[in-house]
Scaffold this motif. Structure first.
Motif, PDB file in Angstrom:
ATOM      1  N   ARG A  49       0.776  -1.144  -0.072  1.00  0.00           N
ATOM      2  CA  ARG A  49      -0.113  -0.098   0.276  1.00  0.00           C
ATOM      3  C   ARG A  49       0.838   1.403  -0.051  1.00  0.00           C
ATOM      4  NH1 ARG A  49      -4.823  -2.592   1.061  1.00  0.00           N
ATOM      5  NH2 ARG A  49      -4.747  -4.365   2.311  1.00  0.00           N
ATOM      6  N   PRO A  50       0.503   2.081  -0.872  1.00  0.00           N
ATOM      7  CA  PRO A  50       1.179   3.414  -0.724  1.00  0.00           C
ATOM      8  C   PRO A  50       1.297   4.273   0.700  1.00  0.00           C
ATOM      9  CG  PRO A  50      -0.398   3.352  -2.638  1.00  0.00           C
ATOM     10  CD  PRO A  50      -0.643   2.445  -1.780  1.00  0.00           C
ATOM     11  N   ALA A  51      -0.021   4.148   1.262  1.00  0.00           N
ATOM     12  CA  ALA A  51       0.184   4.748   2.563  1.00  0.00           C
ATOM     13  C   ALA A  51       1.083   4.235   3.646  1.00  0.00           C
ATOM     14  CB  ALA A  51      -1.313   4.410   3.162  1.00  0.00           C
ATOM     15  N   THR A  52       1.798   5.548   3.944  1.00  0.00           N
ATOM     16  CA  THR A  52       2.839   5.360   4.864  1.00  0.00           C
ATOM     17  C   THR A  52       2.375   5.477   6.396  1.00  0.00           C
ATOM     18  OG1 THR A  52       3.616   7.724   5.156  1.00  0.00           O
ATOM     19  CG2 THR A  52       4.983   6.042   3.712  1.00  0.00           C
ATOM     20  N   SER A  53       0.996   5.794   6.610  1.00  0.00           N
ATOM     21  CA  SER A  53       0.307   6.161   7.622  1.00  0.00           C
ATOM     22  C   SER A  53      -1.206   5.706   7.450  1.00  0.00           C
ATOM     23  CB  SER A  53       0.627   7.344   8.234  1.00  0.00           C
ATOM     24  OG  SER A  53       0.164   8.413   7.483  1.00  0.00           O
ATOM     25  N   ARG A  54      -1.942   5.444   8.459  1.00  0.00           N
ATOM     26  CA  ARG A  54      -3.030   5.123   8.576  1.00  0.00           C
ATOM     27  C   ARG A  54      -3.916   6.343   8.269  1.00  0.00           C
ATOM     28  NH1 ARG A  54      -2.063   2.117  13.996  1.00  0.00           N
ATOM     29  NH2 ARG A  54      -1.593  -0.014  13.187  1.00  0.00           N
ATOM     30  N   GLY A  55      -4.901   6.036   7.269  1.00  0.00           N
ATOM     31  CA  GLY A  55      -5.897   7.251   6.537  1.00  0.00           C
ATOM     32  C   GLY A  55      -5.654   7.678   5.342  1.00  0.00           C
ATOM     33  N   GLY A  56      -4.488   6.976   4.818  1.00  0.00           N
ATOM     34  CA  GLY A  56      -3.891   7.301   3.274  1.00  0.00           C
ATOM     35  C   GLY A  56      -4.558   6.426   2.284  1.00  0.00           C
ATOM     36  N   ASP A  57      -3.882   6.443   1.150  1.00  0.00           N
ATOM     37  CA  ASP A  57      -4.275   5.503  -0.055  1.00  0.00           C
ATOM     38  C   ASP A  57      -3.940   4.049   0.465  1.00  0.00           C
ATOM     39  OD1 ASP A  57      -4.405   4.114  -2.185  1.00  0.00           O
ATOM     40  OD2 ASP A  57      -3.233   5.631  -3.655  1.00  0.00           O
ATOM     41  N   SER A  58      -5.104   2.981   0.599  1.00  0.00           N
ATOM     42  CA  SER A  58      -4.996   2.222   1.206  1.00  0.00           C
ATOM     43  C   SER A  58      -5.073   0.756   0.045  1.00  0.00           C
ATOM     44  CB  SER A  58      -6.119   1.719   2.373  1.00  0.00           C
ATOM     45  OG  SER A  58      -7.339   1.762   1.543  1.00  0.00           O
ATOM     46  N   ARG A  59      -4.853   1.209  -1.264  1.00  0.00           N
ATOM     47  CA  ARG A  59      -5.082   0.340  -2.318  1.00  0.00           C
ATOM     48  C   ARG A  59      -3.621  -0.583  -2.037  1.00  0.00           C
ATOM     49  NH1 ARG A  59      -5.581   3.524  -7.427  1.00  0.00           N
ATOM     50  NH2 ARG A  59      -4.080   4.845  -6.340  1.00  0.00           N
ATOM     51  N   LEU A  60      -3.845  -1.989  -2.415  1.00  0.00           N
ATOM     52  CA  LEU A  60      -2.962  -2.911  -2.593  1.00  0.00           C
ATOM     53  C   LEU A  60      -2.065  -2.917  -3.979  1.00  0.00           C
ATOM     54  CD1 LEU A  60      -1.415  -4.981  -0.555  1.00  0.00           C
ATOM     55  CD2 LEU A  60      -2.870  -6.482  -1.463  1.00  0.00           C
ATOM     56  N   LEU A  61      -1.318  -1.834  -4.177  1.00  0.00           N
ATOM     57  CA  LEU A  61      -0.986  -1.901  -5.544  1.00  0.00           C
ATOM     58  C   LEU A  61       0.345  -2.962  -6.009  1.00  0.00           C
ATOM     59  CD1 LEU A  61      -0.644   2.023  -5.813  1.00  0.00           C
ATOM     60  CD2 LEU A  61      -2.666   0.396  -6.285  1.00  0.00           C
ATOM     61  N   GLY A  62       0.084  -3.512  -7.159  1.00  0.00           N
ATOM     62  CA  GLY A  62       1.307  -4.319  -7.929  1.00  0.00           C
ATOM     63  C   GLY A  62       1.287  -3.891  -9.160  1.00  0.00           C
ATOM     64  N   LEU A  63       0.496  -4.049 -10.281  1.00  0.00           N
ATOM     65  CA  LEU A  63       0.580  -3.861 -11.511  1.00  0.00           C
ATOM     66  C   LEU A  63       0.030  -2.787 -11.981  1.00  0.00           C
ATOM     67  CD1 LEU A  63       2.355  -5.405 -13.711  1.00  0.00           C
ATOM     68  CD2 LEU A  63       0.534  -6.559 -14.345  1.00  0.00           C
ATOM     69  N   ALA A  64       0.491  -1.809 -12.840  1.00  0.00           N
ATOM     70  CA  ALA A  64      -0.073  -0.889 -13.665  1.00  0.00           C
ATOM     71  C   ALA A  64      -0.047  -1.157 -14.816  1.00  0.00           C
ATOM     72  CB  ALA A  64       0.421   0.619 -13.268  1.00  0.00           C
ATOM     73  N   ALA A  65      -1.236  -1.560 -15.450  1.00  0.00           N
ATOM     74  CA  ALA A  65      -1.531  -1.929 -16.925  1.00  0.00           C
ATOM     75  C   ALA A  65      -2.061  -0.893 -17.888  1.00  0.00           C
ATOM     76  CB  ALA A  65      -2.329  -3.385 -17.095  1.00  0.00           C
ATOM     77  N   ARG A  66      -1.565  -0.717 -19.022  1.00  0.00           N
ATOM     78  CA  ARG A  66      -1.871   0.358 -19.820  1.00  0.00           C
ATOM     79  C   ARG A  66      -2.425  -0.213 -21.121  1.00  0.00           C
ATOM     80  NH1 ARG A  66       1.437   2.660 -16.641  1.00  0.00           N
ATOM     81  NH2 ARG A  66       1.435   4.969 -16.230  1.00  0.00           N
ATOM     82  N   THR A  67      -1.615  -1.255 -21.775  1.00  0.00           N
ATOM     83  CA  THR A  67      -2.220  -1.754 -23.297  1.00  0.00           C
ATOM     84  C   THR A  67      -1.706  -3.075 -23.186  1.00  0.00           C
ATOM     85  OG1 THR A  67      -0.108  -1.211 -24.225  1.00  0.00           O
ATOM     86  CG2 THR A  67      -1.845   0.571 -24.131  1.00  0.00           C
ATOM     87  N   LEU A  68      -2.375  -3.904 -24.093  1.00  0.00           N
ATOM     88  CA  LEU A  68      -2.113  -5.386 -24.424  1.00  0.00           C
ATOM     89  C   LEU A  68      -2.236  -5.540 -25.905  1.00  0.00           C
ATOM     90  CD1 LEU A  68      -1.872  -8.469 -23.540  1.00  0.00           C
ATOM     91  CD2 LEU A  68      -4.217  -8.489 -23.431  1.00  0.00           C
ATOM     92  N   ARG A  69      -1.169  -6.290 -26.559  1.00  0.00           N
ATOM     93  CA  ARG A  69      -1.267  -6.812 -27.766  1.00  0.00           C
ATOM     94  C   ARG A  69      -0.891  -8.149 -28.014  1.00  0.00           C
ATOM     95  NH1 ARG A  69       2.961  -4.041 -29.781  1.00  0.00           N
ATOM     96  NH2 ARG A  69       4.072  -6.025 -30.186  1.00  0.00           N
ATOM     97  N   ILE A  70      -1.835  -8.705 -28.756  1.00  0.00           N
ATOM     98  CA  ILE A  70      -1.707 -10.182 -29.071  1.00  0.00           C
ATOM     99  C   ILE A  70      -1.082 -10.328 -30.545  1.00  0.00           C
ATOM    100  CG2 ILE A  70      -2.770 -12.397 -28.923  1.00  0.00           C
ATOM    101  CD1 ILE A  70      -2.907 -11.082 -26.254  1.00  0.00           C
ATOM    102  N   ASP A  71      -0.059 -11.274 -30.522  1.00  0.00           N
ATOM    103  CA  ASP A  71       0.589 -11.519 -32.006  1.00  0.00           C
ATOM    104  C   ASP A  71       0.672 -13.013 -32.041  1.00  0.00           C
ATOM    105  OD1 ASP A  71       1.351  -8.811 -32.857  1.00  0.00           O
ATOM    106  OD2 ASP A  71       2.366  -8.695 -30.937  1.00  0.00           O
ATOM    107  N   ALA A  72       0.608 -13.357 -33.304  1.00  0.00           N
ATOM    108  CA  ALA A  72       1.031 -14.791 -33.559  1.00  0.00           C
ATOM    109  C   ALA A  72       2.203 -14.992 -33.357  1.00  0.00           C
ATOM    110  CB  ALA A  72       0.451 -15.148 -35.063  1.00  0.00           C
ATOM    111  N   ALA A  73       2.701 -16.171 -32.721  1.00  0.00           N
ATOM    112  CA  ALA A  73       4.216 -16.313 -32.689  1.00  0.00           C
ATOM    113  C   ALA A  73       4.731 -16.686 -34.316  1.00  0.00           C
ATOM    114  CB  ALA A  73       4.283 -17.811 -31.801  1.00  0.00           C
ATOM    115  N   PRO A  74       5.995 -16.212 -34.278  1.00  0.00           N
ATOM    116  CA  PRO A  74       6.635 -16.570 -35.522  1.00  0.00           C
ATOM    117  C   PRO A  74       7.019 -17.865 -35.967  1.00  0.00           C
ATOM    118  CG  PRO A  74       8.321 -15.525 -34.069  1.00  0.00           C
ATOM    119  CD  PRO A  74       6.796 -15.521 -33.206  1.00  0.00           C
TER     120      PRO A  74
END
Length: 712
Positions: A687-712
Motif C-alpha cells: 500500500r502507498p500509505a505510510t500512515s493510516r488514513g491514506g491510500d490503502s490500495r494494494l498496488l502491484g501492477l499498472a497495466a496500460r495496453t495489451l497486444r496479441i501477436d501470432a508466434a513467428p
C-alpha cells in the motif's frame, strides 16, 4: 378561560410530541412511515429490510438470535451487522405470523426516535432551565431539528436513535436521583445501555461515555465510596455485554477492516461545515473523501446562539461546578475518537498518530468514527441554551432563541428538502421483467450470484443495486441466495463466497438445484474452463446472464459468448482505460478504471480475453506495464501464468517506467472457444500509505495496453 389558566408544563410536552410526529412526517413522508409500504426502499434501506425479511422467514431460532441461514447461503449471516435494529427485528419476528406479507418498521422507528428525542429533550431542559418551560421547549426544538438527526434520516435509520444520548444527559442532570444514592442514580444508565446495545454499537459507546461521566460525578460531587461506584459500574458493564451478545453484535466472526479506520473520521471543521447542503451564510469546507460520515454541522442558529451567549457569560462561576468536569471529559474523548488517527482541520493534516496495534484494532470496530462526536455535538447545543438562560432575562432569552430557531430552520432547509425529495422519488430496483424469473423457485432451491456483492460491488451483476435485485428475487421465490450487502462481513463467509464458491464452479460445473447469475467476466472464465453445461441453459435475460435448468434447452444461447467477449484482433493494441477494450474482461483483483489504464488492487489478479477462431497458439502477448516501486531499495515481482501454466516472471525496480513486458500463451493453455485466462501473482504488492488514513490500495501492477501477436 380555564384553558388560559393551564400551566405551560401541562400542554407543552404533548405539543412537542405532536411536533416530533410532524417533524418525522415532513422529513420522510407517509410512504416511508407506512409499515405496509416497502416499494420506496433502495440502497442502505433495502439491505436493512432484506435482512429483516430473511430473518422473518427463518424456520427455526438459532444463536445468535439474529442469525439468518438462507441469506449468504450456505454459510448464513448475522443480520445485526446489517443495521437492522435487532430489537425491532426480533420483536416483529415474534409477530411475523400475524403481520401482513409486506411489512417494514424503518419508518415507525424513525417516528419513535423523533418522539423520544422530544420527550427526553424536554425532560433534560426542564432540569437545566428551571422556571422557564418556554425556553425548555425551544431548546427541545433545537434537538428535534438537529442537523445530525436530520442527516441520518437520509437512510441510516438505526442511527436516528440519538434520543439515547439525550436521555443519558437528562439522567446525568437528574439531581434528585443523584442525591438518592449510587444505585438509583446509575440504574437508568444500565437500562439505556441495554437498549442501545439492541439497536447500534456506536450509540452504545456514546451512552457508555456518559455513563462513565455520571460515575465520575458521583465520586467528585458526593462522598460516595469508589468501591461502591466501581461495583455498580461493573454490573452495568456485564449487563451491557450480555445485551450485545444477545442481540448479535458480539457474536464473533465479523471481519474488521483496520485500514478503513481514520478514513470515515470527523474533520475538525465539521461543526461549522454545511458540507453538500448549502447554508444561508457558511461555506462548504475542504475535507477528506470519507469525512462526509463525520457530518456534524451545528447549524447557523446554534452557532450564533453560542457566540452571543459566550460573550455574556461569567466563565469562572461555571467551572466551579464540579458536575461540569466529567462532561468536559466526554467532550474531549468524543472529539478525539471522532477525529481518529487521521486528524484534519479542513485540508490541513494536524496529526496522524500511530496507535499500538491492539488499540487500533479495537477501535477499528468503530471505523465510521465521525459518528462518535455526537455526545459533544449535543453538549454544544445544551451549552448554548444554558449559557443563554444564565446570560439573559427570561423574556430576552425566549425572544433570542425563537429568532435563532427560525434562522436554524432556514439554514438547514436544503438538507431537509433533500431528505424529503429522496424518499418521495426512491423506489425498489425492479429490472427483472422476463417470465423466467417468475419460475426460478420451481426448479431451484438456491440462487448463486458470481461475483457476490460482498466480493465486488462494482463487478457483481446489477452493480450497486445487485444485492437488492437478486435478494428480493430470492425472497419472492422462497429460495436461498449467496449475495448480500452488510456493514460487516464474516471472515468465513467472505472466504467461501469470494474464493471457494467461484473456484468450485470453475472446477466442478453447475449444481442442478441451483440457478446462477454470472458476470460477463465470470461467464468467460467458466466457458473457458469447462465444456458447455448439459443441465443448465445460459442466456441473457433483462441484461443479466442467467444459467438455469430449462428442461428443453441446455448450453449457451446463440451468440452469447460473442456478445460477452468479442475475440481480440491480432496485432491490435487494446487499452485498459479509461474505457477498456470490449475484448478484455477483468474477473478479479483490479481497481476501477483510471485515465491511463488500471491498477491491480490485490495479491493476485486475473485477465480474460478470447483468441480469434482458428488460432490455436502459441501466441505472444505484449503488455505496456509498470509497477509500484516507491524507492530504489524496493522491487516488485510479478509471476504470470496462463490457464494454470507458468509462462513469465517479471521483476520491476525503481527506475522501470512503462516497460513493454512479454509472456507466451502455449496451445495447452487455450481453453474452449479460444478463451484465455491470465493470472498475475504479486507477492510484493503493498500500500502507498505510510500512515493510516491514506491510500490503502494494494498496488502491484499498472497495466496500460495489451497486444496479441501470432508466434513467428
Amino acid at each position: 378561560m380555564k384553558l388560559l389558566q393551564l400551566r405551560p408544563s401541562s400542554f407543552i410536552l404533548p405539543a412537542l410530541v405532536i411536533a416530533a410526529c410532524v417533524n418525522a412526517f415532513l422529513l420522510v413522508g407517509w410512504r416511508v412511515i407506512d409499515p405496509t409500504n416497502v416499494m420506496w426502499m433502495e440502497g442502505d434501506s433495502a439491505t436493512y429490510q432484506l435482512s429483516w425479511e430473511f430473518l422473518r422467514r427463518e424456520p427455526h431460532w438459532g444463536f445468535p438470535l439474529t442469525w439468518a441461514g438462507s441469506l449468504g447461503y450456505p454459510i448464513g449471516v448475522n443480520v445485526a451487522y446489517f443495521d437492522s435494529i435487532p430489537l425491532f427485528a426480533l420483536a416483529f419476528r415474534l409477530l411475523a405470523p400475524i403481520l401482513p406479507e409486506a411489512f417494514q418498521y424503518l419508518g415507525l422507528f424513525l417516528l419513535l426516535s423523533s418522539v423520544l428525542q422530544a420527550y427526553f429533550g424536554y425532560s433534560l431542559f426542564t432540569k437545566l432551565l428551571r422556571g422557564n418551560p418556554w425556553l425548555a421547549a425551544l431548546g427541545t426544538i433545537f434537538l428535534l431539528i438537529a442537523p445530525i438527526f436530520t442527516f441520518r434520516a437520509l437512510g441510516h435509520f438505526a442511527l436516528t436513535a440519538q434520543w439515547l444520548i439525550v436521555a443519558s444527559l437528562s439522567f446525568y442532570f437528574d439531581d434528585q436521583r443523584f442525591l438518592d444514592g449510587v444505585r438509583r442514580y446509575l440504574f437508568p444508565f444500565g437500562i439505556l445501555l441495554c437498549v442501545s446495545a439492541s439497536i447500534n454499537p456506536y450509540l452504545t459507546l456514546m451512552v457508555l461515555l456518559i455513563t462513565l461521566a455520571a460515575s465520575a460525578r458521583l465520586l467528585l460531587d458526593r462522598d460516595y465510596s469508589w468501591i461502591q461506584v466501581f461495583w455498580y459500574v461493573t454490573i452495568i458493564f456485564i449487563v451491557m455485554f450480555i445485551s450485545l451478545i444477545f442481540f448479535g453484535f458480539l457474536s464473533g466472526g465479523a471481519s474488521l477492516s483496520a485500514d478503513q479506520y481514520g478514513y470515515f473520521s470527523m474533520n475538525l471543521l465539521s461543526p461549522i461545515d454545511p458540507e453538500a447542503y448549502p447554508s444561508i451564510a457558511l461555506k462548504r469546507q475542504s475535507i477528506g473523501a470519507g469525512q462526509y460520515e463525520g457530518y456534524n454541522y451545528l447549524g447557523l442558529g446554534v452557532i450564533l446562539l453560542l457566540i452571543v451567549s459566550i460573550f455574556r457569560t461569567s466563565w469562572p462561576r461555571i467551572f466551579l461546578r464540579l458536575s461540569i468536569w466529567p462532561l468536559i471529559g466526554v467532550f474531549i474523548v468524543a472529539t478525539g475518537l471522532a477525529a481518529s488517527t487521521f486528524v484534519q482541520l479542513g485540508s490541513l493534516t494536524v496529526a496522524n498518530p500511530q496507535l499500538p496495534d491492539f488499540l487500533f484494532n479495537a477501535l477499528s470496530m468503530f471505523r465510521s468514527s465521525g459518528h462518535l462526536f455526537w455526545p459533544a455535538h449535543y453538549l454544544l447545543i445544551i451549552a448554548a441554551m444554558v449559557l443563554t438562560y444564565n446570560a439573559f432575562s427570561s423574556r430576552a432569552a425566549v425572544v433570542l432563541v425563537s429568532i435563532l430557531i427560525f434562522v436554524q430552520i432556514a439554514d438547514i432547509q436544503s438538507l431537509r428538502t433533500l431528505v424529503r425529495a429522496k424518499w418521495q422519488t426512491s423506489a425498489m430496483p425492479t429490472p427483472l421483467k422476463g417470465e423466467v424469473w417468475k419460475h426460478i423457485g420451481q426448479k431451484h432451491r438456491h440462487l448463486v450470484v458470481v461475483p457476490a456483492f460482498q466480493c465486488s460491488w462494482s463487478d457483481t451483476p446489477g452493480g450497486k443495486d445487485g444485492f437488492a435485485i437478486f435478494d428480493f428475487l430470492a425472497l419472492r421465490q422462497r429460495i436461498t441466495v449467496n449475495s448480500y450487502y452488510s456493514g460487516r462481513y464474516g471472515e468465513k463467509s467472505i472466504a467461501f463466497a469470494c474464493g471457494d464458491q467461484p473456484s468450485n464452479i470453475l472446477a466442478d460445473g453447475l449444481m442442478e438445484d441451483t440457478a446462477y447469475v454470472l458476470s460477463p467476466a465470470f461467464l468467460a472464465q467458466f466457458a473457458g474452463s469447462l465444456p458447455a453445461p448439459t443441465k443448465h441453459y445460459c442466456q441473457e435475460v433483462d441484461g443479466f446472464i442467467l444459467c438455469a435448468r430449462d428442461g428443453v434447452l441446455s448450453g449457451y444461447e446463440a451468440g452469447l459468448i460473442d456478445r460477452v467477449l468479442p475475440p481480440v484482433e491480432l496485432g491490435a493494441t487494446m487499452a485498459f482505460g479509461p474505457e477498456p477494450s470490449r475484448s478484455l474482461l477483468f474477473p478479479a483483483g483490479w481497481w476501477p478504471n483510471e485515465q491511463w489504464g488500471k491498477w491491480t488492487d490485490a495479491l493476485d489478479a486475473e485477465l480474460v480475453f478470447r483468441l480469434p477462431a482458428g488460432v490455436t497458439g502459441p501466441v505472444t502477448a505484449t503488455m505496456q506495464v509498470s509497477s509500484f516501486v516507491p524507492s530504489p531499495e524496493d522491487s516488485q515481482r510479478i509471476r504470470v501464468s496462463v490457464g494454470g501454466v507458468p509462462t513469465a516472471a517479471w521483476k520491476f525496480v525503481h527506475s522501470d517506467v512503462n516497460d513493454g513486458r512479454y509472456f507466451q500463451i502455449p496451445s495447452s493453455a487455450i481453453g474452449p472457444m479460444g478463451i484465455v485466462v491470465v493470472r498475475f501473482d504479486m507477492p510484493d504488492a503493498h500500500r502507498p500509505a505510510t500512515s493510516r488514513g491514506g491510500d490503502s490500495r494494494l498496488l502491484g501492477l499498472a497495466a496500460r495496453t495489451l497486444r496479441i501477436d501470432a508466434a513467428p
